[in-house]
Design a protein around this motif. Structure first.
Motif, PDB file in Angstrom:
ATOM      1  N   GLU A  36      22.148 -46.684  64.777  1.00 10.87           N
ATOM      2  CA  GLU A  36      22.009 -47.875  65.568  1.00 10.87           C
ATOM      3  C   GLU A  36      23.506 -48.262  66.082  1.00 10.87           C
ATOM      4  O   GLU A  36      23.730 -48.657  66.858  1.00 10.87           O
ATOM      5  CB  GLU A  36      21.342 -48.799  64.562  1.00 10.87           C
ATOM      6  CG  GLU A  36      21.483 -50.325  64.940  1.00 10.87           C
ATOM      7  CD  GLU A  36      20.884 -51.323  63.927  1.00 10.87           C
ATOM      8  OE1 GLU A  36      21.498 -52.482  63.997  1.00 10.87           O
ATOM      9  OE2 GLU A  36      20.057 -50.962  63.190  1.00 10.87           O
ATOM     10  N   LEU A  37      24.233 -48.069  64.907  1.00 15.74           N
ATOM     11  CA  LEU A  37      25.767 -48.707  65.212  1.00 15.74           C
ATOM     12  C   LEU A  37      26.488 -47.579  66.415  1.00 15.74           C
ATOM     13  O   LEU A  37      27.228 -48.318  66.941  1.00 15.74           O
ATOM     14  CB  LEU A  37      26.452 -48.769  63.947  1.00 15.74           C
ATOM     15  CG  LEU A  37      26.082 -49.566  62.877  1.00 15.74           C
ATOM     16  CD1 LEU A  37      26.844 -49.350  61.534  1.00 15.74           C
ATOM     17  CD2 LEU A  37      26.553 -50.920  63.271  1.00 15.74           C
ATOM     18  N   PHE A  38      26.339 -46.488  66.216  1.00 16.92           N
ATOM     19  CA  PHE A  38      26.916 -45.421  67.115  1.00 16.92           C
ATOM     20  C   PHE A  38      26.566 -45.998  68.280  1.00 16.92           C
ATOM     21  O   PHE A  38      27.064 -45.889  69.465  1.00 16.92           O
ATOM     22  CB  PHE A  38      26.275 -44.044  66.901  1.00 16.92           C
ATOM     23  CG  PHE A  38      26.962 -43.694  65.287  1.00 16.92           C
ATOM     24  CD1 PHE A  38      27.959 -44.201  64.697  1.00 16.92           C
ATOM     25  CD2 PHE A  38      26.366 -42.535  64.897  1.00 16.92           C
ATOM     26  CE1 PHE A  38      28.355 -43.736  63.650  1.00 16.92           C
ATOM     27  CE2 PHE A  38      26.803 -42.230  63.774  1.00 16.92           C
ATOM     28  CZ  PHE A  38      27.886 -42.813  63.026  1.00 16.92           C
ATOM     29  N   PHE A  41      28.112 -49.318  69.650  1.00 16.46           N
ATOM     30  CA  PHE A  41      29.595 -49.101  69.956  1.00 16.46           C
ATOM     31  C   PHE A  41      29.913 -47.853  70.472  1.00 16.46           C
ATOM     32  O   PHE A  41      31.058 -47.593  71.028  1.00 16.46           O
ATOM     33  CB  PHE A  41      30.562 -49.083  68.498  1.00 16.46           C
ATOM     34  CG  PHE A  41      30.178 -50.559  67.707  1.00 16.46           C
ATOM     35  CD1 PHE A  41      31.026 -51.660  68.318  1.00 16.46           C
ATOM     36  CD2 PHE A  41      29.598 -50.599  66.555  1.00 16.46           C
ATOM     37  CE1 PHE A  41      30.854 -52.974  67.670  1.00 16.46           C
ATOM     38  CE2 PHE A  41      29.466 -51.751  65.953  1.00 16.46           C
ATOM     39  CZ  PHE A  41      30.163 -52.788  66.273  1.00 16.46           C
ATOM     40  N   GLU A  42      28.851 -47.319  71.167  1.00 15.61           N
ATOM     41  CA  GLU A  42      29.072 -46.206  72.018  1.00 15.61           C
ATOM     42  C   GLU A  42      30.056 -45.363  71.597  1.00 15.61           C
ATOM     43  O   GLU A  42      30.883 -44.828  72.079  1.00 15.61           O
ATOM     44  CB  GLU A  42      29.707 -46.526  73.287  1.00 15.61           C
ATOM     45  CG  GLU A  42      28.550 -47.524  74.430  1.00 15.61           C
ATOM     46  CD  GLU A  42      29.286 -47.916  75.458  1.00 15.61           C
ATOM     47  OE1 GLU A  42      30.334 -47.741  75.841  1.00 15.61           O
ATOM     48  OE2 GLU A  42      28.312 -48.375  76.463  1.00 15.61           O
ATOM     49  N   ILE A  43      29.847 -45.056  70.263  1.00 20.49           N
ATOM     50  CA  ILE A  43      30.521 -43.924  69.613  1.00 20.49           C
ATOM     51  C   ILE A  43      29.800 -42.492  69.415  1.00 20.49           C
ATOM     52  O   ILE A  43      28.661 -42.224  69.108  1.00 20.49           O
ATOM     53  CB  ILE A  43      30.749 -44.364  68.094  1.00 20.49           C
ATOM     54  CG1 ILE A  43      31.534 -45.550  68.054  1.00 20.49           C
ATOM     55  CG2 ILE A  43      31.302 -43.113  67.231  1.00 20.49           C
ATOM     56  CD1 ILE A  43      31.812 -46.228  66.796  1.00 20.49           C
ATOM     57  N   GLN A 408      35.032 -52.314  64.290  1.00 20.55           N
ATOM     58  CA  GLN A 408      34.030 -53.428  63.809  1.00 20.55           C
ATOM     59  C   GLN A 408      32.760 -52.505  63.281  1.00 20.55           C
ATOM     60  O   GLN A 408      31.989 -53.040  62.534  1.00 20.55           O
ATOM     61  CB  GLN A 408      33.710 -54.021  65.289  1.00 20.55           C
ATOM     62  CG  GLN A 408      32.625 -54.985  65.077  1.00 20.55           C
ATOM     63  CD  GLN A 408      32.718 -56.076  64.061  1.00 20.55           C
ATOM     64  OE1 GLN A 408      33.863 -56.667  64.092  1.00 20.55           O
ATOM     65  NE2 GLN A 408      31.873 -56.566  63.389  1.00 20.55           N
ATOM     66  N   CYS A 409      32.569 -51.292  63.862  1.00 22.40           N
ATOM     67  CA  CYS A 409      31.628 -50.354  63.185  1.00 22.40           C
ATOM     68  C   CYS A 409      31.762 -50.191  61.817  1.00 22.40           C
ATOM     69  O   CYS A 409      30.681 -50.240  61.117  1.00 22.40           O
ATOM     70  CB  CYS A 409      31.572 -49.121  64.183  1.00 22.40           C
ATOM     71  SG  CYS A 409      30.186 -47.862  63.611  1.00 22.40           S
ATOM     72  N   GLU A 410      32.926 -50.052  61.451  1.00 24.02           N
ATOM     73  CA  GLU A 410      33.297 -49.699  60.043  1.00 24.02           C
ATOM     74  C   GLU A 410      32.837 -50.780  59.034  1.00 24.02           C
ATOM     75  O   GLU A 410      32.277 -50.958  57.953  1.00 24.02           O
ATOM     76  CB  GLU A 410      34.709 -49.419  59.706  1.00 24.02           C
ATOM     77  CG  GLU A 410      35.057 -49.108  58.368  1.00 24.02           C
ATOM     78  CD  GLU A 410      36.448 -48.616  58.026  1.00 24.02           C
ATOM     79  OE1 GLU A 410      36.843 -48.701  56.862  1.00 24.02           O
ATOM     80  OE2 GLU A 410      37.197 -48.824  59.125  1.00 24.02           O
ATOM     81  N   ARG A 411      33.254 -52.276  59.705  1.00 30.09           N
ATOM     82  CA  ARG A 411      32.982 -53.182  58.884  1.00 30.09           C
ATOM     83  C   ARG A 411      31.330 -53.789  58.632  1.00 30.09           C
ATOM     84  O   ARG A 411      30.927 -54.073  57.746  1.00 30.09           O
ATOM     85  CB  ARG A 411      33.455 -54.515  59.780  1.00 30.09           C
ATOM     86  CG  ARG A 411      34.937 -54.833  59.313  1.00 30.09           C
ATOM     87  CD  ARG A 411      35.492 -56.220  59.833  1.00 30.09           C
ATOM     88  NE  ARG A 411      35.568 -56.369  61.251  1.00 30.09           N
ATOM     89  CZ  ARG A 411      36.680 -56.023  62.004  1.00 30.09           C
ATOM     90  NH1 ARG A 411      37.636 -55.415  61.402  1.00 30.09           N
ATOM     91  NH2 ARG A 411      36.325 -55.984  63.394  1.00 30.09           N
ATOM     92  N   GLU A 412      30.693 -53.357  59.712  1.00 31.69           N
ATOM     93  CA  GLU A 412      29.111 -53.657  59.843  1.00 31.69           C
ATOM     94  C   GLU A 412      28.467 -52.621  59.007  1.00 31.69           C
ATOM     95  O   GLU A 412      27.532 -52.845  58.094  1.00 31.69           O
ATOM     96  CB  GLU A 412      28.684 -53.565  61.149  1.00 31.69           C
ATOM     97  CG  GLU A 412      29.092 -54.825  62.214  1.00 31.69           C
ATOM     98  CD  GLU A 412      28.494 -54.824  63.478  1.00 31.69           C
ATOM     99  OE1 GLU A 412      27.329 -54.347  63.557  1.00 31.69           O
ATOM    100  OE2 GLU A 412      28.887 -55.390  64.187  1.00 31.69           O
ATOM    101  N   TYR A 413      29.007 -51.349  58.839  1.00 22.78           N
ATOM    102  CA  TYR A 413      28.403 -50.223  57.869  1.00 22.78           C
ATOM    103  C   TYR A 413      28.564 -50.754  56.595  1.00 22.78           C
ATOM    104  O   TYR A 413      27.903 -50.624  55.779  1.00 22.78           O
ATOM    105  CB  TYR A 413      28.866 -49.084  58.455  1.00 22.78           C
ATOM    106  CG  TYR A 413      28.105 -47.777  57.720  1.00 22.78           C
ATOM    107  CD1 TYR A 413      26.957 -47.339  57.965  1.00 22.78           C
ATOM    108  CD2 TYR A 413      28.812 -46.986  56.810  1.00 22.78           C
ATOM    109  CE1 TYR A 413      26.126 -46.531  57.249  1.00 22.78           C
ATOM    110  CE2 TYR A 413      28.224 -46.037  56.252  1.00 22.78           C
ATOM    111  CZ  TYR A 413      26.865 -45.637  56.677  1.00 22.78           C
ATOM    112  OH  TYR A 413      26.358 -44.739  55.800  1.00 22.78           O
ATOM    113  N   LYS A 414      29.892 -51.003  56.132  1.00 21.76           N
ATOM    114  CA  LYS A 414      30.096 -51.452  54.887  1.00 21.76           C
ATOM    115  C   LYS A 414      29.405 -52.535  54.475  1.00 21.76           C
ATOM    116  O   LYS A 414      28.817 -52.420  53.121  1.00 21.76           O
ATOM    117  CB  LYS A 414      31.681 -51.602  54.775  1.00 21.76           C
ATOM    118  CG  LYS A 414      32.442 -50.663  54.801  1.00 21.76           C
ATOM    119  CD  LYS A 414      33.953 -51.022  54.551  1.00 21.76           C
ATOM    120  CE  LYS A 414      34.943 -49.477  54.577  1.00 21.76           C
ATOM    121  NZ  LYS A 414      36.388 -49.889  54.158  1.00 21.76           N
TER     122      LYS A 414
END
Length: 439
Positions: A36-38, A41-43, A408-414
């Protein structure tokens, strides 16, 4: 933090108790969140087949490739060299060497020579341009480069010959200024892969170095002490000159790496701008307005048990440094947050003259992490060839945007890990292991 989370965090590290255990349902839950996060954030999580194939081809017969390069490079394999990284590091961008002479320090920072393998005519280069950085989530990494390059071929692993791009700096013992800067391609052989903890141990107990080395003649303990003394001097000088230091309690090992990398990055920036006058991917950090700084300092002054020294108010960065050194430990996070709240985001620009406010450097750029940052990869290519990409301003904007997305992806995953009952710090330090529900 819940009691269960606290137990996870205290249960040891990778070196001790092992990974945090989760069941298969939780593993699926985490995988779905990452997907979902990828997408958000188009990762990119997977490498295209042509990129993987190309990386594997470039990784064949590495020993023969390196041997063929020796005559065209400086052979530094006999020099005492080592890396220092977190215990869970997967790629090793940089290694250091040092000599203390009568009137100077000579500091070598050896950087993985990624551009030997990844060049503008490759699919790997195009993929790296798109990804722009490596994204590190707790127990999950999306590399900028294919793992066969990031973790093995380019990585400066111990006791293996590797191709490097070396920044050799001759520093005056009195003022630590650059007497000479030389940047060149080299071949190195790291003598040891130290964790931060192992580096600290060697500084306290020099004999501990012998247990980490294959070659007992290597003077690693002496070199660690030499580079610590230099790094400590460079750190104190930066603070005196107005560089913002938000973590005054950083240990010696982290200080060594931070100061050596800053010195190397600054040296390369000097070469690119003042000696060559070329555009590159410079790191620009705007300063807060005077009103924003006043607001932050007043918020800090109002904290219980905190007082900003009267003589420091005229320079906000020095005021924060002085306050952090004497403030109660319980207030450090609040002081750091007050500063970060008013700080603009740093960004990449082809014009360096906005300067780097937090570091108090007139110009600055990145060079020391080409395995995980596009800016460093591009700057390696420019240093080596003087060939500046035509779309450099667009690349700078893209890299800045992708860095923001990754953070931001890292913050939301943590945050998600905490919501499902996992301690992000423990997962990051120890990794995850999926166990059978029936066990």
């Amino acid at each position: 933090m819940t009691t269960e989370q606290d137990e996870q965090a205290q249960a040891g590290t990778v070196e001790g108790q092992g990974p945090v255990e989760i069941d298969e349902e939780m593993a699926r839950h985490l995988a779905n969140k990452r997907e979902e996060l990828f997408e958000k954030f188009e990762i990119r999580d997977e490498f295209p087949p042509e990129v993987v194939e190309e990386a594997e081809e470039r990784s064949e017969n590495i020993e023969a490739q390196i041997e063929a390069e020796v005559d065209e490079r400086r052979d530094l394999r006999e020099m005492t060299t080592w890396t220092t990284d977190p215990i869970d590091a997967q790629d090793f961008d940089d290694a250091i060497s040092i000599e203390v002479r009568d009137d100077e320090y000579v500091l070598w920072v050896h950087i993985a020579d990624v551009t030997h393998y990844v060049t503008p005519d490759t699919a790997m280069w195009e993929e790296a341009r798109e990804r722009a950085n490596t994204v590190y989530l707790p127990a999950y990494t999306m590399h900028m480069l294919p793992p066969v390059l990031a973790e093995t071929v380019c990585s400066l692993v111990a006791n293996e010959d590797r191709l490097a791009h070396t920044v050799e700096m001759h520093l005056d013992k009195e003022d630590l200024g650059y007497e000479e800067i030389d940047i060149y391609k080299s071949v190195i052989r790291s003598d040891a892969r130290l964790t931060y903890t192992e580096c600290e141990t060697i500084l306290d107990e020099p004999e501990a170095a012998d247990d980490l080395l294959e070659d007992t003649d290597v003077d690693l303990a002496e070199k660690c002490q030499d580079v610590w003394e230099l790094a400590d001097s460079m750190h104190q000088q930066r603070k005196e000159e107005g560089s913002l230091v938000l973590n005054p309690a950083r240990d010696r090992a982290h200080t060594i790496i931070e100061e050596c990398m800053l010195k190397a990055n600054k040296a390369v920036t000097h070469e690119l701008m003042w000696d060559r006058g070329v555009e590159a991917m410079y790191r620009v950090h705007p300063q807060p307005s005077p009103e924003e700084w006043d607001e932050a300092l007043q918020e800090i002054q109002d904290l219980n048990g905190v007082s900003i020294p009267g003589e420091a108010w005229d320079d906000p960065r020095k005021a924060v440094n002085a306050t952090l050194e004497d403030a109660p430990g319980r207030q450090l996070d609040k002081i750091q947050r007050a500063v970060m709240f008013v700080m603009p985001r740093a960004k990449y620009m082809s014009d360096p003259f906005g300067g780097h406010h937090a570091l108090n450097f007139e110009i600055y750029g990145h060079f020391t992490s080409p395995i995980r940052r596009l800016s460093d990869l591009i700057n390696h290519w420019i240093v080596y060839t003087n060939d500046v990409p035509d779309d450099l301003p667009a690349l700078c904007e893209h890299a800045s945007d992708k860095q923001k997305d990754a953070e931001q992806c890292e913050r939301e995953y943590k945050q998600f890990l905490e919501e499902v009952g996992l301690d992000a710090h423990a997962v990051n330090n120890r990794g995850l292991e999926v166990v059978d529900d029936e066990e």
